[in-house]
Structures are given as structure tokens and as C-alpha cells.
Design a protein around this motif. Structure first.
Motif, PDB file in Angstrom:
ATOM      1  N   LEU A 102       0.833  -1.211   0.000  1.00  0.00           N
ATOM      2  CA  LEU A 102       0.000   0.000   0.000  1.00  0.00           C
ATOM      3  C   LEU A 102       0.863   1.253   0.000  1.00  0.00           C
ATOM      4  O   LEU A 102       0.573   2.216  -0.713  1.00  0.00           O
ATOM      5  CB  LEU A 102      -0.925   0.014   1.214  1.00  0.00           C
ATOM      6  CG  LEU A 102      -2.140  -0.890   1.132  1.00  0.00           C
ATOM      7  CD1 LEU A 102      -2.789  -1.007   2.499  1.00  0.00           C
ATOM      8  CD2 LEU A 102      -3.132  -0.373   0.106  1.00  0.00           C
ATOM      9  N   LEU A 103       1.912   1.236   0.808  1.00  0.00           N
ATOM     10  CA  LEU A 103       2.791   2.409   0.850  1.00  0.00           C
ATOM     11  C   LEU A 103       3.541   2.574  -0.470  1.00  0.00           C
ATOM     12  O   LEU A 103       3.687   3.689  -0.968  1.00  0.00           O
ATOM     13  CB  LEU A 103       3.754   2.292   2.030  1.00  0.00           C
ATOM     14  CG  LEU A 103       3.078   2.295   3.409  1.00  0.00           C
ATOM     15  CD1 LEU A 103       4.104   2.090   4.510  1.00  0.00           C
ATOM     16  CD2 LEU A 103       2.284   3.567   3.630  1.00  0.00           C
ATOM     17  N   ALA A 104       3.987   1.472  -1.045  1.00  0.00           N
ATOM     18  CA  ALA A 104       4.650   1.550  -2.355  1.00  0.00           C
ATOM     19  C   ALA A 104       3.662   1.992  -3.432  1.00  0.00           C
ATOM     20  O   ALA A 104       4.049   2.635  -4.409  1.00  0.00           O
ATOM     21  CB  ALA A 104       5.255   0.200  -2.715  1.00  0.00           C
ATOM     22  N   GLY A 105       2.398   1.681  -3.219  1.00  0.00           N
ATOM     23  CA  GLY A 105       1.354   2.073  -4.161  1.00  0.00           C
ATOM     24  C   GLY A 105       1.153   3.572  -4.255  1.00  0.00           C
ATOM     25  O   GLY A 105       0.518   4.053  -5.191  1.00  0.00           O
ATOM     26  N   LEU A 106       1.704   4.296  -3.314  1.00  0.00           N
ATOM     27  CA  LEU A 106       1.658   5.756  -3.422  1.00  0.00           C
ATOM     28  C   LEU A 106       2.491   6.223  -4.619  1.00  0.00           C
ATOM     29  O   LEU A 106       2.264   7.299  -5.154  1.00  0.00           O
ATOM     30  CB  LEU A 106       2.167   6.400  -2.130  1.00  0.00           C
ATOM     31  CG  LEU A 106       1.324   6.137  -0.883  1.00  0.00           C
ATOM     32  CD1 LEU A 106       2.034   6.635   0.364  1.00  0.00           C
ATOM     33  CD2 LEU A 106      -0.044   6.771  -1.018  1.00  0.00           C
ATOM     34  N   PHE A 107       3.453   5.391  -5.029  1.00  0.00           N
ATOM     35  CA  PHE A 107       4.346   5.734  -6.138  1.00  0.00           C
ATOM     36  C   PHE A 107       4.134   4.848  -7.359  1.00  0.00           C
ATOM     37  O   PHE A 107       4.416   5.268  -8.475  1.00  0.00           O
ATOM     38  CB  PHE A 107       5.806   5.633  -5.675  1.00  0.00           C
ATOM     39  CG  PHE A 107       6.073   6.443  -4.441  1.00  0.00           C
ATOM     40  CD1 PHE A 107       6.217   7.818  -4.516  1.00  0.00           C
ATOM     41  CD2 PHE A 107       6.120   5.837  -3.197  1.00  0.00           C
ATOM     42  CE1 PHE A 107       6.429   8.578  -3.373  1.00  0.00           C
ATOM     43  CE2 PHE A 107       6.334   6.589  -2.052  1.00  0.00           C
ATOM     44  CZ  PHE A 107       6.485   7.958  -2.141  1.00  0.00           C
ATOM     45  N   VAL A 108       3.653   3.630  -7.139  1.00  0.00           N
ATOM     46  CA  VAL A 108       3.409   2.677  -8.233  1.00  0.00           C
ATOM     47  C   VAL A 108       1.947   2.238  -8.138  1.00  0.00           C
ATOM     48  O   VAL A 108       1.616   1.349  -7.351  1.00  0.00           O
ATOM     49  CB  VAL A 108       4.347   1.452  -8.117  1.00  0.00           C
ATOM     50  CG1 VAL A 108       4.134   0.498  -9.287  1.00  0.00           C
ATOM     51  CG2 VAL A 108       5.798   1.896  -8.026  1.00  0.00           C
TER      52      VAL A 108
END
Length: 115
Positions: A58-64
Motif C-alpha cells: 500500500l505504501l509503495a502504491g503511493l508511487f506505483v
């Protein structure tokens, strides 16, 4: 829409990470619930890892964006499975699971809408 997604994603990531930590450290409340539902102790590291991976995704989903959608979907499926496990043993106290099911749905909708 992205700001709303970011808020929901971070909140859900914190909840999933906390749940992973409590599972991994065998918190007495968590263990009582796992025992009631019939989850073997040998599954706890894998379940904690799944929740931790969802939180990181989810946190990586802020960028991807695609990664955020996959993580939200994974957590949604995880917590639906948890609800089914509770219902299977006739444990109808699903109140604590409701936000853990609603937040991934919100994250999916908001992530999709913000791309």
C-alpha cells in the motif's frame, strides 16, 4: 482523489502492520481469536507476512499505482477470508473486521479513480 487514497492507504497500512506485529508476537487477544477460529500456530508467520506485505504494498502504491491496487486487493481477500473463517465456526462477532474490509475497498476505489 489521490490525497484521499493516500490517507486511506496509510491508515490501512498502519492497521495491517499493527495486525501483522500482533500476530507475529502472539498477542494473547490475537491468539485467543486464532484458537477460536482454528488457525494452527504454524500458520501465524505466514499470515503475519501476508499482512506486512500488504502494508508495504500500500505504501509503495503511493508511487506505483498497480502495486497499490494489488496490495489493497490482497488485503481485501485476506480479511474476507478471515470473516469466512469466523463464520465457519459460528463466531458472528465480525465488528473488528468491518473496517479491515471496508478500507481496502475504499483504497481500491480511490486508487483506481486517481489514476
Amino acid at each position: 482523489m489521490f490525497i484521499a487514497y493516500a490517507v486511506v492507504a496509510v491508515l490501512l497500512a498502519l492497521m495491517a502492520a499493527a495486525s501483522a506485529f500482533l500476530t507475529l508476537t502472539k498477542n494473547p487477544q490475537v491468539m485467543a481469536t486464532m484458537t477460536k477460529v482454528g488457525v494452527p500456530d504454524s500458520w501465524l508467520p505466514g499470515l503475519a507476512a501476508a499482512k506486512a506485505a500488504g502494508a508495504l504494498g500500500l505504501l509503495a502504491g503511493l508511487f506505483v499505482p498497480l502495486l497499490g491496487e494489488a496490495a489493497a486487493l490482497g488485503l481485501l481477500l485476506y480479511f474476507i477470508g478471515a470473516a469466512v473463517s469466523h463464520l465457519r465456526v459460528k463466531d458472528y462477532a465480525l465488528g473488528p473486521l468491518l473496517p479491515l474490509i471496508a478500507l481496502p475497498v475504499a483504497a481500491l476505489v480511490l486508487r483506481t479513480a486517481s489514476t
